[in-house]
Design an enzyme around this catalytic site. Sequence first.
Site, PDB file in Angstrom:
ATOM      1  N   PRO A 130       0.855  -1.189   0.000  1.00 10.87           N
ATOM      2  CG  PRO A 130       0.029  -1.038   2.185  1.00 10.87           C
ATOM      3  CD  PRO A 130       0.807  -1.925   1.258  1.00 10.87           C
ATOM      4  CG  MET A 131       3.666   2.247  -1.532  1.00 13.48           C
ATOM      5  SD  MET A 131       4.991   2.019  -2.714  1.00 13.48           S
ATOM      6  CE  MET A 131       4.227   0.925  -3.912  1.00 13.48           C
ATOM      7  CG  LEU A 132      -1.333   8.161   1.562  1.00 12.36           C
ATOM      8  CD1 LEU A 132      -2.511   7.235   1.765  1.00 12.36           C
ATOM      9  CD2 LEU A 132      -0.934   8.791   2.901  1.00 12.36           C
ATOM     10  CB  CYS A 164       1.452   4.882   8.608  1.00 13.43           C
ATOM     11  SG  CYS A 164       1.691   6.535   7.972  1.00 13.43           S
ATOM     12  CE  LYS A 169       3.154  -2.421   4.503  1.00 10.94           C
ATOM     13  NZ  LYS A 169       3.526  -1.052   4.907  1.00 10.94           N
ATOM     14  CG  ASN A 171       7.209  -4.004   3.110  1.00 10.29           C
ATOM     15  OD1 ASN A 171       7.089  -3.049   3.879  1.00 10.29           O
ATOM     16  ND2 ASN A 171       7.349  -3.857   1.807  1.00 10.29           N
TER      17      ASN A 171
HETATM   18  C1  LIG Z   1       4.930   6.925  -1.319  1.00 10.79           C
HETATM   19  C2  LIG Z   1       4.726   5.879  -0.250  1.00 10.79           C
HETATM   20  C3  LIG Z   1       3.513   5.805   0.417  1.00 10.79           C
HETATM   21  C4  LIG Z   1       3.294   4.819   1.392  1.00 10.79           C
HETATM   22  N1  LIG Z   1       2.049   4.714   1.959  1.00 10.79           N
HETATM   23  C5  LIG Z   1       1.789   3.661   2.794  1.00 10.79           C
HETATM   24  C6  LIG Z   1       0.461   3.390   3.235  1.00 10.79           C
HETATM   25  O1  LIG Z   1      -0.505   4.070   2.864  1.00 10.79           O
HETATM   26  N2  LIG Z   1       0.289   2.336   4.079  1.00 10.79           N
HETATM   27  C7  LIG Z   1       1.325   1.539   4.471  1.00 10.79           C
HETATM   28  O2  LIG Z   1       1.118   0.569   5.229  1.00 10.79           O
HETATM   29  N3  LIG Z   1       2.580   1.771   4.060  1.00 10.79           N
HETATM   30  C8  LIG Z   1       2.821   2.779   3.204  1.00 10.79           C
HETATM   31  N4  LIG Z   1       4.084   2.956   2.696  1.00 10.79           N
HETATM   32  C9  LIG Z   1       5.155   2.003   3.104  1.00 10.79           C
HETATM   33  C10 LIG Z   1       5.194   0.818   2.119  1.00 10.79           C
HETATM   34  O3  LIG Z   1       3.982   0.100   2.159  1.00 10.79           O
HETATM   35  C11 LIG Z   1       6.356  -0.124   2.466  1.00 10.79           C
HETATM   36  O4  LIG Z   1       6.136  -0.640   3.762  1.00 10.79           O
HETATM   37  C12 LIG Z   1       7.710   0.572   2.440  1.00 10.79           C
HETATM   38  O5  LIG Z   1       7.844   1.395   1.286  1.00 10.79           O
HETATM   39  C13 LIG Z   1       8.854  -0.442   2.479  1.00 10.79           C
HETATM   40  O6  LIG Z   1       8.801  -1.327   1.388  1.00 10.79           O
HETATM   41  P1  LIG Z   1       9.762  -1.131   0.080  1.00 10.79           P
HETATM   42  O7  LIG Z   1      11.160  -1.012   0.596  1.00 10.79           O
HETATM   43  O8  LIG Z   1       9.548  -2.350  -0.744  1.00 10.79           O
HETATM   44  O9  LIG Z   1       9.328   0.137  -0.584  1.00 10.79           O
HETATM   45  C14 LIG Z   1       4.321   3.919   1.745  1.00 10.79           C
HETATM   46  C15 LIG Z   1       5.550   4.003   1.050  1.00 10.79           C
HETATM   47  C16 LIG Z   1       5.751   4.959   0.066  1.00 10.79           C
HETATM   48  C17 LIG Z   1       7.072   5.004  -0.681  1.00 10.79           C
END
Ligand SMILES: Cc1cc2nc3c(=O)[nH]c(=O)nc-3n(C[C@H](O)[C@H](O)[C@H](O)COP(=O)(O)O)c2cc1C
Length: 333
Positions: free
Chosen positions: A22-24, A104, A143, A215
């Site tokens: 999930p990524m905002l 978060c 998560k 993750n």
């Molecule tokens: C732009 C952005 C927005 C994010 N928004 C959320 C979110 O809404 N909910 C959440 O649980 N994690 C959010 N994350 C964290 C990611 O879900 C993930 O846990 C984190 O990026 C680490 O994984 P990665 O190294 O594969 O990117 C966000 C990350 C990014 C980069």
Amino acid sequence: MKSASSPQNDPLSFNRRLSIAPMLDWTDRHCRYFHRQLSADALLYTEMVTTGAILYGKGDYLAFNELEQPVALQLGGSDPEDLAKAAKIGAERGYSEINLNVGCPSDRVQKGRFGAVLMTEPELVAQCVDAMKQVVDVPVTVKHRIGVDEQDSYQFVRDFVGTVNHAGCDVFIVHARKAWLQGLSPKENREIPPLDYPRVYQLKQDFPACHISINGGIMTLAQAREQLQHLDGVMIGRAAYQNPYLLAEAGELMFDREGGETIGRADVVEAMLPYIEQQIAQGARLNNIVRHMLGLYQAVPGARAWRRYLSENGRGDDKGVEVLQQAMALVYD
Ligand SMILES: Cc1cc2nc3c(=O)[nH]c(=O)nc-3n(C[C@H](O)[C@H](O)[C@H](O)COP(=O)(O)O)c2cc1C
């Protein structure tokens, strides 16, 4: 036109070996539709949607296309009653899973007393899970991080998982770094606290009946596949957004589908065109959709021209799919 093998549309029979985080502001419905063209199998997550937005917001934050399935709705909140109401609405709308955000670290989220700060209140998380599970049939998952602030011992995260598992949650997605709630921005909180994968492996040892996905910092499907030696699933965030074509080989590498032809980048673009036309007809702007596609040609000759052409020409009310077709002429794939 080739497709990324047969789509899995039965929401309850999905496989969690690979999910997209999930990524905002990133994993909105258009992004997910695009990712689905690249992988028929990956489990996709919405951006976090707060219970307040669902229960009292003016817009519709839950709209999605059935072809995106399987899709999990990620909720932000900490009031069991509100979460139950929001989860019920989400399940009725057809989401395949309800996920609670306990990772978060943003200030705004801390003020609302949800997100990563909830790791310090495992009993409350357990109540939230229990309340949601009572009203939905789809899986309720969590998560979370491996710790917050000074509370970063293995015992801390083990007790958190134990308490929440006791309430009936048996699927955990663990971002393998802790969160610093004061002093670090959300972005820094995804980069500065060190990754600790062995800690997540230890959780799997201690909770063998739980489905545990890891993750954080996983950049390639080869790395993801390696993680499957220790764990049940892998969630990829930034790497999948910035280099979405890595998803194209997920069928073979992560889901052991044999013999399927890997979809080409141009086929992915072609597959997006009817969707984009339909969305524009319903009021979307081209750029709302193509902004998620800028990384498609990463590492291919012409990638920069593709990105630049779309960025410069994708904006404006009157822009349509011809912009994508013109951009395709600039790449050599
Ligand atoms: C732009 C952005 C927005 C994010 N928004 C959320 C979110 O809404 N909910 C959440 O649980 N994690 C959010 N994350 C964290 C990611 O879900 C993930 O846990 C984190 O990026 C680490 O994984 P990665 O190294 O594969 O990117 C966000 C990350 C990014 C980069």
